[in-house]
Scaffold this motif. Structure first.
Motif, short mmCIF file in Angstrom:
data_model
loop_
_atom_site.label_atom_id
_atom_site.label_comp_id
_atom_site.label_asym_id
_atom_site.label_seq_id
_atom_site.Cartn_x
_atom_site.Cartn_y
_atom_site.Cartn_z
N VAL A 217 0.85 -1.18 0.00
CA VAL A 217 0.00 0.00 0.00
C VAL A 217 0.89 1.24 0.00
O VAL A 217 1.76 1.39 0.85
CB VAL A 217 -0.92 0.03 1.23
CG1 VAL A 217 -1.81 1.25 1.19
CG2 VAL A 217 -1.74 -1.23 1.30
N GLN A 220 0.41 5.72 2.55
CA GLN A 220 -0.50 5.56 3.68
C GLN A 220 -0.62 6.83 4.50
O GLN A 220 -1.66 7.13 5.05
CB GLN A 220 0.00 4.43 4.58
CG GLN A 220 -0.50 3.09 4.14
CD GLN A 220 -0.21 2.06 5.20
OE1 GLN A 220 -0.61 2.18 6.35
NE2 GLN A 220 0.52 1.04 4.82
N LEU B 41 -6.67 -0.60 7.60
CA LEU B 41 -5.87 0.60 7.30
C LEU B 41 -6.42 1.82 8.02
O LEU B 41 -5.77 2.44 8.83
CB LEU B 41 -5.84 0.85 5.80
CG LEU B 41 -4.95 -0.08 4.99
CD1 LEU B 41 -5.13 0.18 3.51
CD2 LEU B 41 -3.49 0.10 5.37
N ASP B 53 -6.18 -3.36 3.88
CA ASP B 53 -5.11 -3.74 2.96
C ASP B 53 -5.30 -5.22 2.64
O ASP B 53 -5.24 -6.06 3.51
CB ASP B 53 -3.77 -3.49 3.67
CG ASP B 53 -2.59 -3.95 2.84
OD1 ASP B 53 -2.81 -4.35 1.68
OD2 ASP B 53 -1.46 -3.89 3.35
N THR B 58 -5.94 -1.61 -1.84
CA THR B 58 -6.77 -1.14 -0.74
C THR B 58 -8.24 -1.36 -1.10
O THR B 58 -8.67 -0.99 -2.18
CB THR B 58 -6.53 0.35 -0.50
OG1 THR B 58 -5.13 0.56 -0.36
CG2 THR B 58 -7.24 0.82 0.76
#
Ligand SMILES: Nc1nc2c(ncn2[C@@H]2O[C@H](COP(=O)(O)OP(=O)(O)OP(=O)(O)O)[C@@H](O)[C@H]2O)c(=O)[nH]1
Ligand SMILES: [Mg+2]
Lengths: 497, 72
Positions: A217, A220, B41, B53, B58
């Protein structure tokens, strides 16, 4: 040869389509930008290819209207748009989920080319998938790495496309669909088949992914602020305020310029051409009418510059996320935000954009309330009224006119919400709505995509709304010149007195 | 335990099972199959919807849907 682009939403299908065909279909960093099929053509080394761009989907079994479009095309061999070859565009940073659809397509037995797109991001993430190995494990399907953002190696992609054998032996996989009836059988045990498919994909990937994933990811930190319960909303509101302020502030200079040009042109024609009603029509009807359309170009262009920046950066998905809970009460969904915002251009594409809302009630309500948002053809009317009525003053650097414009847009949204809540009381449905939405990573907006959106929207304003504005201003000139009273011609002076 | 009960975003969980119902296949399509590692998340105001996640991307979903996913 007919080829179709299939893949998960936001994998880059339309980017590939635009590169291959030279067309300019809308690209954006939001899953569900393309909601209808679109044909394009190109010729490579003597072969004519008809290319079909399709909406994205996660599984071959459709769950929404835009996915249904793809299902129909692939399922029926005698469908008008059934392709000879399928190009599956995969997001290489997320192969596991992208291979879910890809292997389903392979099982269909249609000749297939796999594209591992966004290879630039995969290299950055150091996911390190051995693509040759992967292609081999999938039964020797041709697989090319690609970057649809830069379009590097486009020729390689084209030749790979023409080399795909158009005869396919049976698929080496689960053999889920050998004929049409299997589709229906598949639906019965879709969940179990899905689980089995993912297990198999895991096995395959573990064999060609020597490195463990470093990061999955991105950015963030950004989300921590932009979706924060307090800051998230404040930032969103400030962004809107900023947009409407700058629409007024930045457009002033180009608007004055356009105004002067058309005024001069009108005076020049009046002075140069021989006197008579035809000259009057040109200098007092036609030219001011044209000027009346052109003068709004700066404001409309700026509005779409901002909207397209929001879409291309990935921020729109965060707005959808923040708004879902509030909108749910009124029978809308977070996903309604995108049609409501695109309704600021024109209600027609906005209604189309609702196709990606799965629940029919939420979709219908969204369609019905979209016309309340202020579309670009209404913007000129607001502008004229605002500059007539609201003083061009500032308070603490905030321009009243910009503030009023923002207020008018809000009023539109408010009316939309109000009507939605009334409709919500009437409509009953047994289907429960749901919200299971991918959130794309933030991306630096691509200048070309932003410029294209601005150009497209402005052009369609000039041609669509412009036609009407021009016709009406000629009509007004006619009525003012030959009509009964003088009051109309002096309307502006009378109001400003 | 189900996904909607998670409030700790530093811990990873494994999907154990998806409750049978009209959404089962949708959630599996999105990569939430038994055995998948996931992590919370962030949450929208009032804890709904939430973003998780799913190792690779996402995903956002409502609490109601998160309640269908049992994890360990
Ligand atoms: N970094 C990077 N970004 C890419 C690449 N290909 C596409 N993008 C970006 O990914 C986003 C989605 O691209 P689209 O072409 O609209 O994707 P799509 O598959 O047509 O999406 P839908 O129509 O919503 O299903 C855009 O912001 C593109 O600029 C790539 O190879 N690398
Ligand atoms: Mg697209």
């Amino acid at each position: 040869m007919k080829a179709a682009l299939v893949g998960n939403p936001n994998a880059g299908k339309t980017s590939v389509f635009n590169l291959l065909t030279g067309l300019n279909q809308k690209v954006g960093n939001y899953p569900g930008i393309t909601v209808d099929k679109k044909w394009g053509y190109f010729n490579y080394q003597g072969t004519d290819v008809e290319l079909l761009d399709l909406p994205g989907l996660y599984s071959i079994y459709p769950k929404s209207q835009d996915e249904e479009v793809v299902f129909q095309v692939l399922r029926q061999k005698d469908h008008r748009d059934h392709p000879d070859l399928v190009i599956v565009v995969m997001d290489a940073t997320n192969l596991e989920r992208n291979l879910f659809l890809a292997t389903q397509i392979l099982d269909l037995g249609i000749p297939t080319l796999l594209i591992a797109n966004m290879i630039d991001l995969m290299d950055k993430d150091q996911v390190g998938v051995n693509l040759e190995k992967l292609s081999e494990l999938l039964g020797g399907v041709p697989l090319v790495a690609f970057n649809a953002r830069t379009g590097q190696d486009l020729a390689l992609l084209k030749s790979a496309l023409l080399e795909v054998p158009l005869e396919v032996a049976s698929s080496p996989h689960t053999q889920e669909f050998t004929n049409l009836e299997d589709w229906n059988a598949g639906r019965q045990e879709e969940a179990a088949l899905g689980e089995a498919r993912y297990k198999r994909i895991r096995q395959i990937l573990s064999l060609c992914q020597p490195l463990t994933r470093k990061r999955s990811v991105r950015h963030q930190k950004w989300d921590q602020i932009l979706t924060h319960p307090l800051w998230g909303y404040l930032i969103f509101l400030s962004l809107l305020a900023l947009i409407f302020q700058t629409i007024f502030a930045w457009s002033e200079v180009p608007m004055n310029l356009i105004d002067t040009v058309f005024l001069t042109l009108s005076q020049w024609t009046q002075a140069t051409l021989p006197n008579g009603p035809l000259t009057d029509l040109i200098s007092q009807g036609l030219i001011p009418g044209l000027g009346g359309v052109m003068i709004f170009i700066p404001q409309i262009a700026f509005l779409f510059l901002f909207i397209s920046l929001l879409e291309e950066s990935g921020y729109m998905s965060r707005v959808v996320f923040l708004m879902d809970r509030g909108l749910r009460k009124y029978g809308l969904s977070g996903k309604s935000v995108v049609p409501l915002v695109s309704g600021t251009a024109c209600a027609i594409p906005a209604v189309m954009a609702t196709r990606n809302i799965e629940n029919w009630k939420e979709r219908l309500i969204t369609i019905l309330v979209v016309p309340f948002t202020t579309c670009s053809a209404r913007l000129p009317v607001y502008m004229i009224l605002i500059s007539l009525v609201i003083p061009d003053d500032r308070f603490l650097g905030i321009n009243y006119q910009g503030l009023t414009l923002m207020g008018l847009y809000f009023l539109g949204f408010l009316m939309a919400i109000l009507s939605a809540s009334i409709l919500n009381g009437f409509m009953k449905t047994r289907n429960k709505s749901y919200f299971v939405v991918e959130m794309p990573n933030y991306k630096l907006p691509l200048l070309k995509n932003v410029a294209l959106t601005v150009w497209e929207k402005t052009r369609s304003f000039v041609t669509e709304a412009g036609k009407i504005i021009l016709a009406i201003s000629v009509l007004l000139w006619f009525m003012a010149s030959f009509g009964p009273g003088k009051n109309f011609a002096n309307a502006e002076e009378i109001i400003s007195q | 335990m189900t996904l909607d009960q998670v409030s700790n975003s530093s811990k990873s969980y494994i999907v154990r099972q998806i409750k049978k119902g009209p959404l089962t296949t949708k959630l599996i399509d999105m990569g939430l199959f038994p055995g998948k590692e996931i992590r919370l998340l962030f949450k929208a105001p009032f804890g709904d919807p939430i973003a998780i996640d799913v190792q690779g991307y996402t995903l956002s979903l409502r609490r109601e849907e998160a309640a269908l996913i049992s994890i360990e």
